[in-house]
Design a protein around this motif. Structure first.
Motif, short mmCIF file in Angstrom:
data_model
loop_
_atom_site.label_atom_id
_atom_site.label_comp_id
_atom_site.label_asym_id
_atom_site.label_seq_id
_atom_site.Cartn_x
_atom_site.Cartn_y
_atom_site.Cartn_z
N ILE A 212 0.83 -1.20 0.00
CA ILE A 212 0.00 0.00 0.00
C ILE A 212 0.87 1.25 0.00
O ILE A 212 0.61 2.22 -0.73
CB ILE A 212 -0.94 0.01 1.22
N PHE A 213 1.94 1.25 0.80
CA PHE A 213 2.84 2.40 0.79
C PHE A 213 3.54 2.51 -0.56
O PHE A 213 3.87 3.61 -1.02
CB PHE A 213 3.87 2.28 1.92
N GLY A 214 3.77 1.38 -1.22
CA GLY A 214 4.33 1.42 -2.57
C GLY A 214 3.39 2.10 -3.54
O GLY A 214 3.81 2.89 -4.39
N LEU A 215 2.08 1.83 -3.41
CA LEU A 215 1.08 2.51 -4.25
C LEU A 215 1.03 4.00 -3.95
O LEU A 215 0.84 4.82 -4.86
CB LEU A 215 -0.30 1.89 -4.03
N LEU A 216 1.21 4.35 -2.68
CA LEU A 216 1.21 5.76 -2.30
C LEU A 216 2.41 6.49 -2.92
O LEU A 216 2.28 7.59 -3.46
CB LEU A 216 1.23 5.89 -0.78
N GLY A 217 3.58 5.85 -2.85
CA GLY A 217 4.76 6.44 -3.48
C GLY A 217 4.60 6.55 -4.98
O GLY A 217 4.99 7.54 -5.60
N VAL A 221 4.63 9.87 -7.61
CA VAL A 221 5.44 9.93 -8.83
C VAL A 221 4.57 10.22 -10.05
O VAL A 221 4.92 11.04 -10.90
CB VAL A 221 6.21 8.61 -9.02
N LEU A 222 3.41 9.57 -10.14
CA LEU A 222 2.52 9.77 -11.28
C LEU A 222 1.98 11.20 -11.32
O LEU A 222 1.95 11.83 -12.38
CB LEU A 222 1.36 8.78 -11.21
N GLY A 262 8.19 1.09 -4.40
CA GLY A 262 7.06 1.51 -5.22
C GLY A 262 7.34 2.79 -5.99
O GLY A 262 7.02 2.89 -7.19
N ALA A 263 7.93 3.77 -5.32
CA ALA A 263 8.25 5.03 -5.99
C ALA A 263 9.30 4.82 -7.08
O ALA A 263 9.20 5.40 -8.17
CB ALA A 263 8.75 6.06 -4.97
N ALA A 264 10.31 3.99 -6.80
CA ALA A 264 11.38 3.76 -7.78
C ALA A 264 10.84 3.04 -9.02
O ALA A 264 11.17 3.41 -10.16
CB ALA A 264 12.50 2.95 -7.14
N VAL A 265 10.02 2.01 -8.81
CA VAL A 265 9.46 1.27 -9.95
C VAL A 265 8.53 2.16 -10.77
O VAL A 265 8.58 2.16 -12.00
CB VAL A 265 8.72 0.02 -9.44
N ALA A 266 7.70 2.93 -10.09
CA ALA A 266 6.79 3.84 -10.82
C ALA A 266 7.56 4.88 -11.61
O ALA A 266 7.18 5.22 -12.74
CB ALA A 266 5.84 4.52 -9.82
N PHE A 267 8.65 5.39 -11.04
CA PHE A 267 9.45 6.38 -11.76
C PHE A 267 9.97 5.80 -13.07
O PHE A 267 9.92 6.45 -14.12
CB PHE A 267 10.62 6.84 -10.88
N GLY A 268 10.48 4.57 -13.02
CA GLY A 268 10.97 3.93 -14.24
C GLY A 268 9.86 3.70 -15.26
O GLY A 268 10.09 3.77 -16.47
N MET A 269 8.65 3.45 -14.77
CA MET A 269 7.54 3.16 -15.68
C MET A 269 7.01 4.41 -16.37
O MET A 269 6.69 4.37 -17.57
CB MET A 269 6.41 2.48 -14.91
#
Length: 305
Positions: A212-217, A221-222, A262-269
């Motif tokens: 859940i915190f990964g989704l928040l991060g 980013v989004l 979560g923030a790092a993966v989303a940034f790459g995406m």
């Protein structure tokens, strides 16, 4: 419920407190992004990545094969995923899995449930003097994943599921189903890995909070990528981090680990170059997964030694 697309002029007049117009398909969702062809406001769920900027689904369908826009097999999200008919499907499945496991835990004993003890122990025996390896330290790495779906208290379960329902659909719509699954799982594994690394030996750690915190991060980013107002999500993140470190019996390691991954993966995406998007996404997920493995490996060597 999603509203039926109206005329181009109606949503233009719908504005939020910050003066942002509402999406032309979802007027209740303020957006600072417009379709590069018709100039109507579009929200993350409606964005279709184009060679320059973003287009709405109507322009993509109307322009395909007419010579005005490149013909596409299917509309794409901001991260390159296929736009799905139900952008909440994976979120619903995750909710169902968590609910099913929660009911199973309650049915088999609640806090004393054998499911909990088989799926969530991370390190040494609770008595370190015995130096008896259990759980992940004994090679049962699957616990890093299964612990993500375990909850013992109703309040813990309800808060995590409410957060998943609120954060999940917009991210699933913006990233696409496969990328959303990868983000959720990797964030959860990141939370489990940091708990395993930093928590006391034998200390149980469970819950979907890391994911859940990964989704928040990822949401932060989004929103930054879309140039949205960051204040609401930053305030929410600050409140959650305050509870993380001030409230007793919370595995802060899982929250921080999930947030970072979560923030790092989303940034790459969402920042991947269009012409190398698939490669960058795969590399981002692979690096995150290898980082989790490295953390678990290092901690296991410490416990074994």
């Amino acid at each position: 419920m999603d509203q039926v697309p109206g005329s181009p002029k109606e949503p233009q007049d719908a504005r939020d407190d910050d003066g942002l117009p509402g999406c032309h398909r979802h007027p209740d969702r303020p957006s600072g992004i417009r379709c590069t062809r018709c100039d109507r406001p579009i929200c993350p769920e409606c964005m279709v990545s184009a060679s320059v900027g973003f287009q709405c689904p109507e322009c993509v369908r109307g322009g395909a094969g007419t010579g005005h826009a490149p013909q596409a097999a299917a509309p794409r999200t901001i991260a390159g995923g296929t736009i799905a008919a139900d952008p909440r499907l994976i979120t619903k499945i995750l909710l169902g899995l968590n609910a099913a496991v929660f009911v199973a835990v309650l049915a088999t004993g609640g806090e004393l449930s054998p499911l909990v003890h088989r799926l969530d122990l991370l390190g040494l025996d609770a008595d370190p003097s015995r130096h008896q390896l259990i759980g992940v330290a004994e090679g049962e790495w699957y616990r890093l994943l299964t612990a993500m779906f375990l909850h013992q208290q109703i309040a813990h379960f309800a808060f995590n599921m409410l957060s998943l329902w609120w954060l999940g659909p917009p991210l699933e719509a913006a990233l696409g189903r496969l990328r959303f699954i990868a983000l959720y799982v990797l964030a959860g594994l990141g939370g489990s890995a940091l708990s395993y690394l930093l928590a006391a030996p034998g200390q149980p750690s469970l819950g979907a909070s890391g994911a859940i915190f990964g989704l928040l991060g990822a949401t932060a980013v989004l929103l930054r990528r879309l140039n949205y107002d960051m204040k609401p999500v930053l305030i929410l993140l600050g409140i959650n981090l305050a509870f993380t470190f001030l409230w007793p019996n919370i595995a802060w390691q899982a929250h921080v680990g999930g947030l970072v991954v979560g923030a790092a993966v989303a940034f790459g995406m969402v920042h991947a170059p269009r012409d190398r998007r698939t490669l960058v996404h795969a590399a981002t997920c692979a690096v995150a997964f290898l980082a989790v493995i490295a953390v678990v490996w290092v901690r296991t060597l410490q416990l074994v030694g």
